[in-house]
Structures are given as C-alpha cells and as structure tokens.
Write a protein that holds these residues in place. Structure first.
Motif, PDB file in Angstrom:
ATOM      1  N   GLY A   1      95.226  26.147  47.084  1.00 27.09           N
ATOM      2  CA  GLY A   1      93.854  25.731  46.849  1.00 27.09           C
ATOM      3  C   GLY A   1      93.786  24.609  45.828  1.00 27.09           C
TER       4      GLY A   1
ATOM      5  N   ASP B   1      82.396  32.474  42.793  1.00 27.85           N
ATOM      6  CA  ASP B   1      81.898  31.861  44.018  1.00 27.85           C
ATOM      7  C   ASP B   1      82.536  32.546  45.231  1.00 27.85           C
ATOM      8  N   GLU B   2      82.215  32.059  46.422  1.00 23.95           N
ATOM      9  CA  GLU B   2      82.692  32.692  47.654  1.00 23.95           C
ATOM     10  C   GLU B   2      84.210  32.670  47.766  1.00 23.95           C
ATOM     11  N   ARG B   3      84.865  31.727  47.099  1.00 22.24           N
ATOM     12  CA  ARG B   3      86.331  31.647  47.134  1.00 22.24           C
ATOM     13  C   ARG B   3      86.985  32.541  46.094  1.00 22.24           C
TER      14      ARG B   3
ATOM     15  N   TYR C   1      86.580  31.906  42.800  1.00 20.75           N
ATOM     16  CA  TYR C   1      86.758  31.125  41.575  1.00 20.75           C
ATOM     17  C   TYR C   1      85.738  31.580  40.529  1.00 20.75           C
TER      18      TYR C   1
END
Length: 513
Positions: free
Chosen positions: A321, A396-398, A400
């Motif tokens: 990432g 967040d959606e990831r 992070y």
C-alpha cells in the motif's frame, strides 16, 4: 524451558563475524559485535556481583553513549529491570522516580553524582555509579575487573524488562511496565514489516531514554545485525554528512524540519537511503510534502506509546500500500486498533472517537498503580483486553489510522510529552501567581510549544523571565513554557472548569504569525 530473555533474541541476530563493525561514533570510534557481547557481559557480571534481588530496578540518568546502551543490554541479560530517565530531569523529578521505583542501583553522569547520590542514598538505594560519555566513570572501572563471559539469565515472556515513566493528566508520573515478551514481539514485528536487513546502516541520532531511540531504533539494528552510525545528539549537518553511507534514519518531526533547513540536503545525498521513519509526534503535512519534493523519499509515519511500543505503521513495501501523509497507517500485524464510543463499543470506519489497542506488545500495567491500571483497560465480549490510549482518532475503509486529537491536556513538543498539571502545580506555588493554565500552541519547529497563562495575585506583577528562570532550575527544559503570559482571568465554563480550548484558540498564532 524456552528462554524468552530479550537479550538472547537480540544476540541471535548478531552476524557470524563478530569482529565486524557494529557501531561507529561521531569521534570515529568503532565498536565490534564482539565488543557489544563482551562489554555487556562484563557489566552484567558486575550487576550480578552486587547480590541484589532478581527483578531489581537499575535506574540510568546518563548522557547518551554506547556504554549506556551496553548497560541496558547488561540489565536484560542479567535479569534486572532497566529504568531509563531523561537526562534533563531535575532533582524534584528524580526524587519522585527513585522513591516510586525503589531501584537497587542508580547510574548517573559524574557531574551529577554529588547531589544525585545523596538523594539516592536518602531513598535507600544501595549502589550508585557514575558513567560519562567519554568512556569514564566508576561503573566502567568496576566492570573492568569482571570476566567477558556471561550466561544469559533465563526469563519468562511476562517477566519485567523495563519501566518507562510517562506523565499523567493529574501530574503524577506513571511507570509503564514492559516485559521481555512485549518488547521482543514488537521488535520482531517491526523487523519483518520494515524489511530490516543485515546490510542496513542506521543513523542513530535519537536519545536512548525513551521508546523511539532505545527500543525501536536500537532493537531494530541489533536484531538485524545492522550497523549503527551513532550520534550522541542530533545535529543536522552531522546527519547530512552520514546520509550517503546510511540506509535508515529515524526522527521526530522536529528533526525533519531542521534537516529541511539545510541547503546540503539533496536527492543525490539520499540516493542510498531506503527508509525515513517519523514518530513520537504528529508530522505536519507540509513537512511530509516538502521532504518528498526535496529528497524523493516518502517519510514513513508510525504510531506508538511508552505503554505499547509501536502500534501502527504506514507500509514499508509498495506492494502493501501507499504511505499516506496525515495518517499513521494500519495496525501492525498481530495488533488490534479500534475506535470506540463512550460505552466502549467499536465504531465503524470513518467515525471519530477514542483509540483503544490490544496485542502482545501492550504493557501489563502501571508500576504499583493497580487502580489506575484497571481504569485504563477494558475487556470486550470475547474477553480480549483493550488499552485506552487517551488519543482520539478515526480509521478509514483501508484501516489507516488518523490521530485527530489527544487526551484533553497532553502537549507534545519536539517529540516529548508534557502534561500541563505538573507545570501548573509549580507555577501556582511561585510568588505573585494566583492560578495558571498551561497549553500547547502550534510551533513550526517543535510541533507544539508550551505556553503558560497566569493570573496575578492582587497587587502582584509576575515577571515572565523570573518565572521561566525558576522553572528551568526545577524541571526538564522541554517542559518549561516558551512564553508566560499574564491575564486578568481564565475562561471558564458553567462548572468553573478552565476552557483551555479557548486559550489555545486565542494564542494559536503566538509563534506562527
């Protein structure tokens, strides 16, 4: 039975060629891996000869030196508990730490021996040694009489390895108890996640009295069998001079700001570097972007605490990432991070709330504070134990993590934690001061600057220079307010509580224009 002693694991990372260079100092002095093994063995043998109880604390209030690092390693291998103390701490602070931790041994610089030994002996410490950064002192003199072989003491994973004192919002410092298992699990996780290699070369410019320099940097290099370019203190030109020979650098945001001020910092100079790590305080997005433009490298931001070592990190490898400025990345492998509401229920991605963490790296509790320890942990429905960090963030959606706030009073200046209650207590005792409020405001160099707002007693006119001078004689310099402002009163809410958010807003441009 498996020996979980952290030193045994670090020692297993040493290269086969023990006579190769392990640490090179700014004076050109080179320590081999054999020097580390034998030097820490001699110090461990000295400590063992003192006939102190297993698990006894060894307090170190010394300047940064390779020998101070060897003392830490000696404590690990001999089964004692290392207590690093900021060398800026003054007598009132040390009196509390020594009284609370009750170390069996205190090691200090020679210039402080007179007053510190007196304080230590009054607190019941049996042994006080000196250690200076020029390889002198009674500790090394005594250790020179001991053998260079030492069998590493067997330790369980839960056995205590170190105590790190971290201030609390009440002003009373808390000793975070870190075990051999806590530290080893985190060192191994970072070794894999940050791709540590034997041919890495680390510029070590951080102090070794806190997590970043002592555990993250030192453990990383030792476990990898990687060389360190050792600087007794951060100096921008000295770092820049060593960049062509290095591959890894770790710093707090202040260090990156100062390096960017150097005309000699270029892409060509950083061509061999593979990793720049920033932590201990939030990195301004401007610094993140300026560094990338100037050097071609993207700083890796990570998140950790004295109580947990490292918790999250932006990816090291591109395939894992991107590194996102303003975030501290996803949770490290094996570590849990969640955002909760005021009932400790997990919130979905994008929601903001208190940050809680869990994992093998999380400390066991605070030294001799069982009630405080109980307050700071919560169990979920599955029985998993979560630590309340005191930070506020969102995922967040990831996955992070972004840290968007902190416990109401904490100030982080130049990477150091400062809790206002401690400073306010001292200010309020000074002549002419009726009450005070200490806040953090934006500062281009330090991230945040400590500022005090005081209300004068009737008929008094407090002098800023005099107040600052008095505080400098009593507490570490980084805690001393950069400005002391006099106000007629302090803003309060309906409950009479000082509204520090209003003070921060009022003085936010004090150093930034």
């Amino acid at each position: 039975m498996t020996n979980h002693n952290l030193y045994a694991a670090l020692r297993a990372g040493f290269p086969a060629e023990l006579d190769s260079a392990a640490i090179e100092t700014e004076t050109g002095l080179v320590y081999s891996w054999r020097d580390i093994e034998q030097g820490s063995a001699m110090l461990a043998n000295l400590l063992a000869s003192l006939e102190i109880e297993p698990g006894s604390r060894v307090a170190a209030h010394t300047d940064k030196s390779v020998e101070a690092l060897l003392l830490y390693l000696a404590c690990l291998r001999a089964g004692f508990v290392y207590l690093p103390l900021n060398n800026a701490y003054q007598s009132s602070e040390l009196d509390y730490f020594i009284g609370n931790a009750e170390p069996a041994v205190v090691v200090c610089s020679g210039r402080n021996f007179g007053w510190l030994s007196k304080l230590a002996f009054q607190r019941g410490v049996r042994h006080v040694f000196t250690l200076d950064d020029d390889r002198s002192g009674s500790l090394l003199e005594r250790a020179s009489h001991f053998g260079q072989q030492h069998e590493v003491v067997s330790r369980a994973a839960d056995d205590l390895a170190a105590i790190l004192y971290t201030s609390g919002t009440t002003g009373r410092s808390k000793g975070a108890m870190l075990s051999h298992g806590n530290l080893l699990s985190n060192a191994r996780t970072l070794h894999a996640y940050w791709d540590w290699r034997a041919d890495d070369v680390l510029i070590h410019a951080l102090p070794i009295f806190h997590v970043h320099g002592l555990f993250v940097a030192s453990h990383g290099a030792l476990l990898a069998g990687a060389k360190m370019l050792w600087l007794s203190k951060f100096e921008p030109k000295a770092v820049i001079e060593r960049l062509p020979r290095a591959t890894v650098f770790m710093g707090v945001p202040t260090l990156y700001v100062r390096l960017l001020q150097e005309a000699g910092l270029t892409r060509e100079l950083c061509a061999r570097m593979r990793l720049f790590v920033s932590g201990s305080a939030p990195l301004l997005i401007e610094t993140f972007r300026d560094w990338q433009r100037r050097t071609g490298h993207v700083i890796l931001e990570r998140y950790g605490m004295s109580e947990t070592v490292m918790l999250s990190s932006n990816p090291c490898r591109a395939e894992d990432g991107e590194r996102v400025g303003g975030t501290v990345g996803p949770a490290l492998p094996g570590i849990g991070i969640r955002i909760v509401d005021d009932r400790d229920a997990a919130l979905p991605a994008g929601e903001t709330g208190p940050v809680q963490v869990s994992g093998p790296n999380v400390f066991g509790g605070y030294w001799r504070m069982p009630e405080k320890t109980a307050e700071e942990f919560v169990a979920d429905a599955a029985g998993r134990r979560w630590f309340r960090t005191g930070d506020v963030g969102r995922l967040d959606e990831r996955g992070y993590l972004s840290i968007v706030g902190r416990s109401k009073d904490l100030i982080i200046t130049g990477g150091y934690n400062v809790y206002p209650a401690e400073i306010e207590g001292m200010l309020n005792e000074l002549p002419g001061v009726a009450e005070s409020a200490v806040i953090g405001v934006p500062h281009a160099d330090f991230g945040e600057a400590v500022v005090a707002v005081v209300v004068a007693k009737a008929g008094a006119q407090p002098d800023e220079a005099a107040l600052v001078a008095t505080l400098k004689s009593r507490i570490a310099g980084y805690k001393v307010p950069k400005r002391v402002l006099v106000a007629s009163d302090l803003p309060r809410n309906a409950m009479g509580k000082v509204q520090k958010n209003l003070l921060r807003e009022q003085h936010k441009a004090l150093f930034t224009g």
